[in-house]
Enzyme design. Sequence first.
Site, short mmCIF file in Angstrom:
data_model
loop_
_atom_site.label_atom_id
_atom_site.label_comp_id
_atom_site.label_asym_id
_atom_site.label_seq_id
_atom_site.Cartn_x
_atom_site.Cartn_y
_atom_site.Cartn_z
N LYS A 1 6.59 -2.01 2.10
CA LYS A 1 5.38 -1.41 2.67
C LYS A 1 4.19 -2.35 2.43
O LYS A 1 3.38 -2.15 1.53
CB LYS A 1 5.12 -0.02 2.08
CG LYS A 1 4.13 0.81 2.90
CD LYS A 1 4.13 2.25 2.41
CE LYS A 1 3.15 3.12 3.18
NZ LYS A 1 3.58 3.34 4.58
N ARG B 1 8.11 3.94 -4.73
CA ARG B 1 8.19 2.97 -3.63
C ARG B 1 7.19 1.84 -3.83
O ARG B 1 7.46 0.68 -3.47
CB ARG B 1 7.97 3.66 -2.28
CG ARG B 1 8.23 2.72 -1.10
CD ARG B 1 8.21 3.45 0.23
NE ARG B 1 6.91 4.05 0.51
CZ ARG B 1 6.65 4.78 1.59
NH1 ARG B 1 7.60 5.00 2.48
NH2 ARG B 1 5.45 5.31 1.78
N GLU C 1 11.98 2.36 14.44
CA GLU C 1 11.11 3.43 13.96
C GLU C 1 9.83 3.43 14.78
O GLU C 1 9.65 2.61 15.68
CB GLU C 1 10.79 3.22 12.47
CG GLU C 1 10.14 1.88 12.15
CD GLU C 1 10.00 1.63 10.66
OE1 GLU C 1 10.10 2.59 9.88
OE2 GLU C 1 9.78 0.47 10.28
N ARG D 1 -7.91 -20.53 -1.81
CA ARG D 1 -6.87 -20.43 -0.79
C ARG D 1 -5.81 -21.53 -0.91
O ARG D 1 -6.12 -22.71 -0.92
CB ARG D 1 -7.49 -20.48 0.61
CG ARG D 1 -6.49 -20.17 1.73
CD ARG D 1 -7.13 -20.28 3.10
NE ARG D 1 -6.21 -19.85 4.15
CZ ARG D 1 -5.23 -20.60 4.65
NH1 ARG D 1 -5.03 -21.83 4.20
NH2 ARG D 1 -4.43 -20.12 5.60
N LEU E 1 11.14 1.21 7.26
CA LEU E 1 10.58 1.62 5.98
C LEU E 1 11.34 2.83 5.45
O LEU E 1 11.61 3.76 6.21
CB LEU E 1 9.11 1.99 6.16
CG LEU E 1 8.36 2.31 4.87
CD1 LEU E 1 8.11 1.04 4.07
CD2 LEU E 1 7.04 3.01 5.18
N TYR F 1 0.83 -1.20 0.00
CA TYR F 1 0.00 0.00 0.00
C TYR F 1 0.86 1.25 0.00
O TYR F 1 2.07 1.21 0.25
CB TYR F 1 -0.95 0.00 1.19
CG TYR F 1 -0.32 0.35 2.52
CD1 TYR F 1 -0.48 1.62 3.08
CD2 TYR F 1 0.43 -0.58 3.24
CE1 TYR F 1 0.08 1.94 4.31
CE2 TYR F 1 1.00 -0.27 4.47
CZ TYR F 1 0.82 0.99 4.99
OH TYR F 1 1.38 1.32 6.20
#
Length: 284
Positions: free
Chosen positions: A147, A51, A179, A99, A204, A32
Site C-alpha cells: 500500500k 498491513r 481490482e 535527493r 492489495l 499509507y
Amino acid sequence: MRTVYVNGSYVPENEAKVSVFDRGFLFGDGIYEVASVLGGKLIDFPAHIARLHRSAGELGMRFDVSDDDLLAIHRELVSRNDLEEGVVYLQMTRGAIDRDFLFDTDKLTPTLVLFTQSRPLIDTAVARNGMKIVSIPDLRWGRCDIKTVQLLYPSLGKMEAKARGADDAWMVRDGVVTEGTSNNAFIVTQDGAVVTRPLSHSILPGITRAALMAYSEASGTKIEEREFTIEEAKGAAEAFISSASVFVGPVISIDGVELSGGTPGPITLGLRKSYIEESLKRAV
C-alpha cells in the site's frame, strides 16, 4: 480548522509542514493506511496496523513508532477533531535527505503524518443508489500488494471513469479483473455465488475484503476466490466493491451494462449490513 499530526506534534493544518527533501515527495517512497471511524471509534484498526507493518517490511522501511502509540495518535486526532464519522489517514515515508536514488534506511528518520476527514460512511449515495463502473487496462507496477503512496495511475483511472460518466473503474490485466482504483472487486454469479480475485502481487490485500470474507463465512456465505473476466462481470447478477471508506459498495453497471435491474442487489446489501454490524462490535 483541523488538527493534524506531524512527526510527534499536533498542529493546525495550516502549520503542518514536511521537508521538500522528503522521499515521499521526491520518489513516492512512502506507505499509507486509512482507518474508518464510526461513532468516534476506529474500524478494523489492528488489521490496518498489521498491513502497515507488512508494507514497511516489503520496502525495507524503518518502523520507529509502537502500535500503542499509533492507536493513541489516532484516538487523539479523533478527539481533537470531534470526528464521529469519517476516516483517519496515515502516511509514513522513508524520511528526508538530499535527493539521491540511493538511500541508507538506517540513517533516515521516517516521516509520519496523520489527519482526519469527516464524511458520511453509512448513509451515502453509493449505498443508496449504487455505482457505475467502467473497465480500464491495469498499467500499474508489479507490487500492487504494497500500500504505497504511488497513486497516480489510480487517480487517472478515476478521472477517466468520471469523463465516461461513471463513478469508478475496474482494472483489467491479462484478460481478467484485478481490482478497482482504490478497492477490491466482487461479483455475484447468476446462481448466487460470491466471487473475488485471489490475493497476489496484483492486488492489495484489502482489510475490508478480509473482514467481509471472515464475517460471511461465519454466517454461512462462502466467498469464492478465483479470477474472473470483465465479460463475466457484465453477466453477473450483482457486483460490488469493498474498501475501508465505502465498506461494501453496490455496482449497478459495468461498461454500460446494467446489473441487478440498475439498483443495489439484495446479496450485496445483506453483506454490507452484516459487515457494518460486525465491525461496530469490534471497533476500538
